[in-house]
Design a protein around this motif. Structure first.
Motif, PDB file in Angstrom:
ATOM      1  N   ALA A   1       0.809  -1.223   0.000  1.00  0.00           N
ATOM      2  CA  ALA A   1       0.000   0.000   0.000  1.00  0.00           C
ATOM      3  C   ALA A   1       0.838   1.266   0.000  1.00  0.00           C
ATOM      4  N   VAL A   2       2.017   1.199  -0.617  1.00  0.00           N
ATOM      5  CA  VAL A   2       2.852   2.387  -0.801  1.00  0.00           C
ATOM      6  C   VAL A   2       2.715   2.809  -2.261  1.00  0.00           C
ATOM      7  N   SER A   3       2.010   3.909  -2.501  1.00  0.00           N
ATOM      8  CA  SER A   3       1.706   4.316  -3.871  1.00  0.00           C
ATOM      9  C   SER A   3       2.442   5.575  -4.303  1.00  0.00           C
ATOM     10  N   SER A   4       3.099   6.258  -3.370  1.00  0.00           N
ATOM     11  CA  SER A   4       3.866   7.457  -3.707  1.00  0.00           C
ATOM     12  C   SER A   4       5.294   7.282  -3.220  1.00  0.00           C
ATOM     13  N   TYR A   5       6.232   7.225  -4.151  1.00  0.00           N
ATOM     14  CA  TYR A   5       7.614   6.950  -3.764  1.00  0.00           C
ATOM     15  C   TYR A   5       8.581   7.395  -4.847  1.00  0.00           C
ATOM     16  N   LEU A   6       9.834   7.533  -4.454  1.00  0.00           N
ATOM     17  CA  LEU A   6      10.961   7.745  -5.359  1.00  0.00           C
ATOM     18  C   LEU A   6      12.007   6.701  -4.997  1.00  0.00           C
ATOM     19  N   LEU A   7      12.296   5.808  -5.934  1.00  0.00           N
ATOM     20  CA  LEU A   7      13.164   4.658  -5.687  1.00  0.00           C
ATOM     21  C   LEU A   7      14.374   4.714  -6.603  1.00  0.00           C
ATOM     22  N   ASP A   8      15.547   4.512  -6.033  1.00  0.00           N
ATOM     23  CA  ASP A   8      16.806   4.544  -6.778  1.00  0.00           C
ATOM     24  C   ASP A   8      17.635   3.333  -6.367  1.00  0.00           C
ATOM     25  N   VAL A   9      17.973   2.490  -7.334  1.00  0.00           N
ATOM     26  CA  VAL A   9      18.859   1.348  -7.084  1.00  0.00           C
ATOM     27  C   VAL A   9      20.029   1.459  -8.061  1.00  0.00           C
ATOM     28  N   THR A  10      21.199   1.752  -7.550  1.00  0.00           N
ATOM     29  CA  THR A  10      22.440   1.925  -8.313  1.00  0.00           C
ATOM     30  C   THR A  10      22.290   2.911  -9.466  1.00  0.00           C
ATOM     31  N   GLY A  11      21.419   3.903  -9.298  1.00  0.00           N
ATOM     32  CA  GLY A  11      21.249   4.911 -10.327  1.00  0.00           C
ATOM     33  C   GLY A  11      20.078   4.692 -11.263  1.00  0.00           C
ATOM     34  N   GLU A  12      19.445   3.531 -11.202  1.00  0.00           N
ATOM     35  CA  GLU A  12      18.215   3.296 -11.970  1.00  0.00           C
ATOM     36  C   GLU A  12      17.055   3.767 -11.093  1.00  0.00           C
ATOM     37  N   ILE A  13      16.178   4.587 -11.655  1.00  0.00           N
ATOM     38  CA  ILE A  13      15.202   5.314 -10.846  1.00  0.00           C
ATOM     39  C   ILE A  13      13.782   5.052 -11.330  1.00  0.00           C
ATOM     40  N   ARG A  14      12.873   4.984 -10.377  1.00  0.00           N
ATOM     41  CA  ARG A  14      11.446   4.873 -10.663  1.00  0.00           C
ATOM     42  C   ARG A  14      10.686   5.713  -9.648  1.00  0.00           C
ATOM     43  N   ALA A  15       9.629   6.369 -10.103  1.00  0.00           N
ATOM     44  CA  ALA A  15       8.816   7.186  -9.206  1.00  0.00           C
ATOM     45  C   ALA A  15       7.347   6.940  -9.490  1.00  0.00           C
ATOM     46  N   ALA A  16       6.525   7.124  -8.462  1.00  0.00           N
ATOM     47  CA  ALA A  16       5.078   6.985  -8.606  1.00  0.00           C
ATOM     48  C   ALA A  16       4.405   7.930  -7.619  1.00  0.00           C
ATOM     49  N   GLY A  17       3.207   8.386  -7.987  1.00  0.00           N
ATOM     50  CA  GLY A  17       2.461   9.255  -7.094  1.00  0.00           C
ATOM     51  C   GLY A  17       3.078  10.638  -6.978  1.00  0.00           C
ATOM     52  N   HIS A  18       2.918  11.250  -5.811  1.00  0.00           N
ATOM     53  CA  HIS A  18       3.376  12.612  -5.587  1.00  0.00           C
ATOM     54  C   HIS A  18       4.020  12.762  -4.218  1.00  0.00           C
ATOM     55  N   LYS A  19       4.747  13.843  -4.054  1.00  0.00           N
ATOM     56  CA  LYS A  19       5.354  14.189  -2.769  1.00  0.00           C
ATOM     57  C   LYS A  19       4.273  14.682  -1.807  1.00  0.00           C
ATOM     58  N   PRO A  20       4.600  14.830  -0.524  1.00  0.00           N
ATOM     59  CA  PRO A  20       3.584  15.253   0.454  1.00  0.00           C
ATOM     60  C   PRO A  20       2.887  16.557   0.101  1.00  0.00           C
ATOM     61  N   ASP A  21       3.571  17.457  -0.591  1.00  0.00           N
ATOM     62  CA  ASP A  21       2.938  18.734  -0.943  1.00  0.00           C
ATOM     63  C   ASP A  21       2.123  18.663  -2.228  1.00  0.00           C
ATOM     64  N   GLY A  22       2.006  17.453  -2.795  1.00  0.00           N
ATOM     65  CA  GLY A  22       1.219  17.271  -4.001  1.00  0.00           C
ATOM     66  C   GLY A  22       1.975  17.482  -5.291  1.00  0.00           C
ATOM     67  N   SER A  23       3.216  17.925  -5.208  1.00  0.00           N
ATOM     68  CA  SER A  23       4.017  18.142  -6.413  1.00  0.00           C
ATOM     69  C   SER A  23       4.599  16.815  -6.895  1.00  0.00           C
ATOM     70  N   PRO A  24       4.941  16.740  -8.177  1.00  0.00           N
ATOM     71  CA  PRO A  24       5.491  15.491  -8.705  1.00  0.00           C
ATOM     72  C   PRO A  24       6.925  15.264  -8.241  1.00  0.00           C
ATOM     73  N   TRP A  25       7.330  14.001  -8.287  1.00  0.00           N
ATOM     74  CA  TRP A  25       8.732  13.675  -8.050  1.00  0.00           C
ATOM     75  C   TRP A  25       9.530  14.173  -9.244  1.00  0.00           C
ATOM     76  N   ARG A  26      10.624  14.856  -8.993  1.00  0.00           N
ATOM     77  CA  ARG A  26      11.442  15.395 -10.068  1.00  0.00           C
ATOM     78  C   ARG A  26      12.846  14.804  -9.966  1.00  0.00           C
ATOM     79  N   ILE A  27      13.364  14.362 -11.093  1.00  0.00           N
ATOM     80  CA  ILE A  27      14.715  13.789 -11.124  1.00  0.00           C
ATOM     81  C   ILE A  27      15.522  14.510 -12.197  1.00  0.00           C
ATOM     82  N   ALA A  28      16.813  14.561 -11.975  1.00  0.00           N
ATOM     83  CA  ALA A  28      17.701  15.238 -12.909  1.00  0.00           C
ATOM     84  C   ALA A  28      18.465  14.224 -13.748  1.00  0.00           C
ATOM     85  N   ILE A  29      18.528  14.476 -15.042  1.00  0.00           N
ATOM     86  CA  ILE A  29      19.428  13.735 -15.920  1.00  0.00           C
ATOM     87  C   ILE A  29      20.771  14.439 -15.865  1.00  0.00           C
TER      88      ILE A  29
END
Length: 307
Positions: free
Chosen positions: A158-186
């Motif tokens: 039941a974790v639907s909002s997260y930012l996950l990074d494993v050795t530099g491979e990244i996945r995000a879902a949902g939103h941060k607590p303030d409702g804004s999207p997860w943002r990642i830099a290339i």
């Protein structure tokens, strides 16, 4: 995996306590490490690699699934992607068992290439078999697979909002607590410092970047990248410095970023464009770096967010 992982998430109703979730995530990481690591001699993959030609071994479902994924990527790219290049990496000094960076002779490369190629592998039920002394290396897709594996567990918990990074491979879902999207830099492909090339908002997507700006060596003014072209047995020589791929499957993004890095700026872009891959290319020019995004990338992100 000899690297790092990070998980940031928004706790919701029914989600576990941080310590419990951390234990579950690290158990999954340990499982992948035990199955697929080439850095530990007791992993199931290392034991398979030690088998002589003509051998078979019962392997976990996850290993067989990655072999199938790698074989598909290899077929789709006419061999530009190959999970069996480990002996070539060792020969050039980039592998876990190598004895230092070196430039091998053409004869040495040809001798090693004889045992490289997916044609030497076959799956029989739960067994993985080899017709030559093949050594598998999942470093080009294992991290992406692991991200998707952990993401599936997060959904179960039941974790639907997260930012996950494993050795530099990244996945995000949902939103941060303030409702804004997860943002990642290339990251820009620079040797001297970390600089953001482009910032993306992710939701339900994985992103992977491959580049030649971290792991390389120089001899007599020539730069040798750790990214090898399986067809030549040598490091890539084109001007593509980095490529990022965004995809609902982090495993697929991981493999495709390597595949496109091998193909280079022209062939790689044409491949990605035709296949509808969301990819962002950074190429070296005489005047610095030039960037180019595929139509699928532009449709999804537009111009993105410039740092």
């Amino acid at each position: 995996m000899g690297s790092h992982y990070s998980l940031k998430y928004l706790a919701g109703e029914g989600s576990p306590e941080p310590a419990a979730l951390k234990a579950e995530v690290e158990a999954l990481l340990a499982q992948v490490d035990q199955q697929m690591s080439t850095w530990r001699s007791d992993s199931e993959l290392s034991e398979f690699n030690r088998l002589p030609a003509g051998s078979c071994r019962v392997m976990p479902d996850a290993v067989l699934a990655l072999v199938r994924s790698g074989e598909q990527l290899s077929r789709d790219s006419d061999g530009a992607f190959d999970l069996t290049v480990s002996p070539l990496l060792e020969l050039w000094g980039f592998g876990p068992q190598s004895r230092g960076e070196r430039v091998p002779t053409a004869d040495e490369i040809a001798a090693v290439q004889a045992s490289v190629g997916h044609r030497h592998l076959r799956i029989e039920g739960q067994q993985l078999c080899k017709s030559a002394a093949v050594h598998l290396d999942f470093n080009s897709i294992a991290a992406g697979y692991t991200v998707d594996l952990v993401a599936a567990r997060l959904a179960e918990r039941a974790v639907s909002s997260y930012l996950l990074d494993v050795t530099g491979e990244i996945r995000a879902a949902g939103h941060k607590p303030d409702g804004s999207p997860w943002r990642i830099a290339i990251e820009a492909p620079r040797d001297d410092q970390q600089v953001a090339q482009k910032v993306l908002s992710l939701d339900g997507l994985g992103v992977s970047t491959s580049g030649d700006y971290r792991n390389y060596f120089e001899r007599d003014g020539q730069r040798y990248s750790h990214t090898l072209d399986p067809q030549t047995g040598a490091p890539i020589t084109h001007r593509l410095a980095a490529v990022s791929v965004v995809d609902p499957s982090t495993l697929r993004a991981d493999g495709l970023s390597t595949l496109l890095m091998v193909l280079g700026p022209e062939r790689g872009f044409a491949y990605a464009e035709q296949a509808g891959i969301a990819a962002f290319f950074v190429t070296r020019t005489d005047k610095g770096f030039a960037t180019r995004a595929t139509p699928a990338f532009e449709r999804r992100f537009g111009e993105g967010v410039k740092p």
